[in-house]
Scaffold this active site. Structure first.
Site, mmCIF file in Angstrom:
data_model
loop_
_atom_site.group_PDB
_atom_site.id
_atom_site.type_symbol
_atom_site.label_atom_id
_atom_site.label_comp_id
_atom_site.label_asym_id
_atom_site.label_seq_id
_atom_site.Cartn_x
_atom_site.Cartn_y
_atom_site.Cartn_z
ATOM 1 N N HIS A 190 0.816 -1.219 0.000
ATOM 2 C CA HIS A 190 0.000 0.000 0.000
ATOM 3 C C HIS A 190 0.853 1.275 0.000
ATOM 4 C CE1 HIS A 190 0.379 0.122 4.541
ATOM 5 N NE2 HIS A 190 0.420 1.411 4.263
ATOM 6 N N ASP A 202 -0.030 -7.427 1.573
ATOM 7 C CA ASP A 202 0.482 -6.060 1.693
ATOM 8 C C ASP A 202 2.007 -5.979 1.754
ATOM 9 O OD1 ASP A 202 0.377 -3.340 1.734
ATOM 10 O OD2 ASP A 202 -0.431 -3.154 3.757
ATOM 11 N N SER A 218 4.350 2.226 8.300
ATOM 12 C CA SER A 218 4.100 1.150 7.345
ATOM 13 C C SER A 218 5.386 0.757 6.639
ATOM 14 C CB SER A 218 3.063 1.587 6.304
ATOM 15 O OG SER A 218 1.813 1.792 6.897
#
Length: 265
Positions: free
Chosen positions: A123, A153, A224
């Site tokens: 992402h 992901d 992230s």
């Protein structure tokens, strides 16, 4: 069950970020004017009054937050990062943790080979027009997306070059509840923030093919793609989101490193 979220609403933290950014901007403008030999323009009384009123409100709000600031987790992690970053091993790990930029957003990644393979979240790089990574000591490099696994992901980037600092991946780590772990990333407006967490347990998310690991840790927007490290400094997982999970409250989520091993076999 609560769904994982990539971004959290951090009103107080974002306010502090805004204050710091505006302070830096004002200092930079003043410095530039002094370099150019310019004197600040005189303002009319009404303009000056408005500016001073706004400054007073900003100061009052900032001062009011000072009594809370060290109880806000997103500020507390700066103190923890300062402590951890004094350790030689953490300093070494940080060299391999990069900022991944698409031009419109940023996240975290980390090198897994000396020839420039970088792991991050899918992402973080999804629909990116351009990709670049910044190594703390080696600078900025263009990157190419070479592997993508949106179902879990994860993504792998390639940077051209050699002799990059890299982290070692654990081969078959065991996850023990209450085990202490470390993670390094670029949360909020900061870069190279080291922090620590406590392993909890695995959980299976809706529409996910693999179980993921939960940890009690201050994970925020920008984390992230951060590597999760064990006491030996080996990567045991990749952070990708947060969620609320009873009885723990808000927890960080990471993909176990074995998932990446299996995908790349």
């Amino acid at each position: 069950m609560h769904k994982p979220t990539i971004e959290e609403d951090l009103t107080e933290e974002e306010f502090i970020e805004l204050v710091l950014a505006e302070q830096q901007k004002a200092l930079a403008e003043d410095r530039q004017q002094r370099i150019q030999g310019k004197k600040p323009k005189k303002q009319r009384p009404i303009v000056k009054w408005i500016i001073w009123s706004m400054a007073f409100v900003l100061f009052f709000n900032t001062f009011a937050l000072l009594f809370q600031i060290y109880t806000i987790p997103a500020i507390e992690f700066l103190k923890v990062s300062t402590r951890l970053s004094a350790q030689e091993d953490i300093q070494l790990y940080k060299k391999a943790v990069v900022e991944v930029s698409t031009g419109s957003s940023k996240g975290t990644g980390f090198a897994i080979s000396h020839d420039g393979l970088v792991v991050t979240n899918d992402h973080v790089v999804d629909n990116a027009q351009t990709l670049s990574v910044v190594f703390p000591e080696k600078g900025i490099f263009e990157a190419e997306l070479v592997e993508s696994y949106p179902e879990v992901d994860l993504a792998v980037l390639q940077v051209q070059g050699d002799d990059f600092p890299a982290l070692e991946l654990a081969q078959n780590p065991s996850f023990t509840k209450n085990e202490r772990v470390y993670f390094i990333g670029n949360p909020l407006a900061f870069t190279g923030i080291a922090n620590e967490g406590i392993l909890l347990e695995t959980t299976l998310l809706e529409d996910w093919p693999e179980t993921v690991m939960m940890m009690q840790a201050p994970v925020y927007k920008g984390n992230s793609g951060s590597p999760v490290l064990d006491e030996k400094g080996q990567v045991i997982g990749i952070i990708f989101a947060t969620m609320k999970k009873e009885p723990y409250g808000r927890v960080g989520l990471f993909v176990p490193i074995q998932v990446l091993h299996n995908l790349r076999q």
